[in-house]
Design a protein around this motif. Sequence first.
Motif, PDB file in Angstrom:
ATOM      1  N   TYR A  58       0.832  -1.205   0.000  1.00 38.65           N
ATOM      2  CA  TYR A  58       0.000   0.000   0.000  1.00 38.65           C
ATOM      3  C   TYR A  58       0.870   1.260   0.000  1.00 38.65           C
ATOM      4  N   GLU A  59       0.550   2.160  -0.927  1.00 38.56           N
ATOM      5  CA  GLU A  59       1.290   3.423  -1.051  1.00 38.56           C
ATOM      6  C   GLU A  59       0.320   4.520  -1.487  1.00 38.56           C
ATOM      7  N   ILE A  60       0.563   5.734  -1.008  1.00 34.61           N
ATOM      8  CA  ILE A  60      -0.278   6.862  -1.391  1.00 34.61           C
ATOM      9  C   ILE A  60       0.594   8.098  -1.607  1.00 34.61           C
ATOM     10  N   LYS A  61       0.285   8.866  -2.649  1.00 35.24           N
ATOM     11  CA  LYS A  61       1.004  10.108  -2.950  1.00 35.24           C
ATOM     12  C   LYS A  61      -0.021  11.223  -3.202  1.00 35.24           C
ATOM     13  N   HIS A  62       0.437  12.457  -3.008  1.00 37.37           N
ATOM     14  CA  HIS A  62      -0.428  13.618  -3.246  1.00 37.37           C
ATOM     15  C   HIS A  62       0.251  14.558  -4.240  1.00 37.37           C
ATOM     16  N   GLU A  63      -0.465  14.895  -5.290  1.00 34.51           N
ATOM     17  CA  GLU A  63       0.034  15.809  -6.316  1.00 34.51           C
ATOM     18  C   GLU A  63      -0.761  17.111  -6.279  1.00 34.51           C
ATOM     19  N   TRP A  64      -0.160  18.145  -6.819  1.00 30.96           N
ATOM     20  CA  TRP A  64      -0.870  19.408  -6.944  1.00 30.96           C
ATOM     21  C   TRP A  64      -0.247  20.216  -8.079  1.00 30.96           C
ATOM     22  N   GLY A  65      -0.988  21.212  -8.542  1.00 32.51           N
ATOM     23  CA  GLY A  65      -0.475  22.043  -9.626  1.00 32.51           C
ATOM     24  C   GLY A  65      -1.434  23.162  -9.981  1.00 32.51           C
ATOM     25  N   LEU A  66      -1.060  23.910 -11.024  1.00 35.20           N
ATOM     26  CA  LEU A  66      -1.834  25.082 -11.430  1.00 35.20           C
ATOM     27  C   LEU A  66      -1.654  25.326 -12.917  1.00 35.20           C
ATOM     28  N   ASP A  67      -2.749  25.573 -13.608  1.00 38.80           N
ATOM     29  CA  ASP A  67      -2.738  26.001 -15.008  1.00 38.80           C
ATOM     30  C   ASP A  67      -3.321  27.401 -15.125  1.00 38.80           C
ATOM     31  N   VAL A  68      -2.779  28.182 -16.047  1.00 39.68           N
ATOM     32  CA  VAL A  68      -3.331  29.496 -16.378  1.00 39.68           C
ATOM     33  C   VAL A  68      -3.560  29.534 -17.886  1.00 39.68           C
ATOM     34  N   GLN A  69      -4.792  29.731 -18.300  1.00 41.79           N
ATOM     35  CA  GLN A  69      -5.135  29.761 -19.724  1.00 41.79           C
ATOM     36  C   GLN A  69      -5.451  31.175 -20.180  1.00 41.79           C
ATOM     37  N   TRP A  70      -4.955  31.503 -21.367  1.00 40.14           N
ATOM     38  CA  TRP A  70      -5.179  32.823 -21.961  1.00 40.14           C
ATOM     39  C   TRP A  70      -5.867  32.642 -23.312  1.00 40.14           C
TER      40      TRP A  70
ATOM     41  N   GLY B  20       1.362  25.742 -17.496  1.00 41.51           N
ATOM     42  CA  GLY B  20       1.083  24.909 -16.339  1.00 41.51           C
ATOM     43  C   GLY B  20       2.316  24.568 -15.524  1.00 41.51           C
ATOM     44  N   TYR B  21       2.108  24.387 -14.213  1.00 39.52           N
ATOM     45  CA  TYR B  21       3.141  23.931 -13.291  1.00 39.52           C
ATOM     46  C   TYR B  21       2.556  22.805 -12.445  1.00 39.52           C
ATOM     47  N   GLY B  22       3.336  21.753 -12.202  1.00 39.19           N
ATOM     48  CA  GLY B  22       2.836  20.661 -11.381  1.00 39.19           C
ATOM     49  C   GLY B  22       3.920  20.004 -10.555  1.00 39.19           C
ATOM     50  N   PHE B  23       3.544  19.534  -9.382  1.00 40.08           N
ATOM     51  CA  PHE B  23       4.393  18.689  -8.543  1.00 40.08           C
ATOM     52  C   PHE B  23       3.818  17.286  -8.658  1.00 40.08           C
ATOM     53  N   LEU B  24       4.426  16.453  -9.512  1.00 38.82           N
ATOM     54  CA  LEU B  24       3.812  15.224  -9.976  1.00 38.82           C
ATOM     55  C   LEU B  24       4.744  14.029  -9.822  1.00 38.82           C
ATOM     56  N   ARG B  25       4.166  12.835  -9.946  1.00 42.77           N
ATOM     57  CA  ARG B  25       4.981  11.612  -9.993  1.00 42.77           C
ATOM     58  C   ARG B  25       5.847  11.626 -11.256  1.00 42.77           C
ATOM     59  N   ASN B  26       7.009  11.017 -11.159  1.00 43.85           N
ATOM     60  CA  ASN B  26       7.987  11.131 -12.236  1.00 43.85           C
ATOM     61  C   ASN B  26       7.534  10.509 -13.550  1.00 43.85           C
ATOM     62  N   SER B  27       6.810   9.380 -13.493  1.00 43.48           N
ATOM     63  CA  SER B  27       6.337   8.783 -14.746  1.00 43.48           C
ATOM     64  C   SER B  27       4.824   8.748 -14.846  1.00 43.48           C
TER      65      SER B  27
END
Length: 239
Positions: free
Chosen positions: A157-169, A180-187
């Motif tokens: 059992y494993e759990i991870k939390h990601e987050w990020g932000l997009d700005v659209q124009w 966009g910017y994200g703190f994500l899993r590597n693959s």
Amino acid sequence: MSAYAEEKTESLYKFNPVTSASARTLPQWHVAFQKTGGANINSDFLANSLSIGILPRFEMGVIPLFYTNKNSSNYTAKLNFWKGDQVDWALSFTEARFQTEIKQNAQVVERPDLILRSIQLGVNYRIPDSDFIISPFVTSVSGYLDSKDAFAFIYSYEIKHEWGLDVQWNFQDRQWLTLGYGFLRNSGISAYELMSSGFGFAWSIFRPKELFSRPSVGIYFTPETANTLFLVTSTFYEF
């Protein structure tokens, strides 16, 4: 309201993500090949979902590429639970199952499923009197072996939390640029991965009633791993 004004108003609600996802769902019975709600753009397998609008604010889909694995299954769902003129909220859920083997003394004793799940909460906020949309998100990703052996379940059992932000124009009629910017899993496939920060952009254009109605192309780069991904999505026959 004139036809042009209606089209301009509707364009305010179209969102083309890089790290996040659109909080609005597909119109009923409309189909798209799009970023999987709740999943990670960092997938080397281009794990987009083939989705369809089931109800006016609910869509479901599958990730076709995952079915190339024998004895696997998956589905994804998204609910636009808050729909407003300036703010939309959505909850997305994705589950994928892959059969594995547990061996003892070179003998297979069990074939449990590796179950991967993700839950994402996302929002699209349209800044008043502007051509910008801000879309933050947070995703909880888990993985475990559905084994009869309690120790195999606990240790897997494993759990991870990601987050990020997009700005659209919306820089031009029917065209968008999203950063966009994200703190994500590597693959971006499972919960058993290191986390890294990355950024990217995508350009999108709307071509109503065409086969590829809203093609979007972009690039995403992770400095820590020097990994570069090319992003490709589209809706089909969108009005």
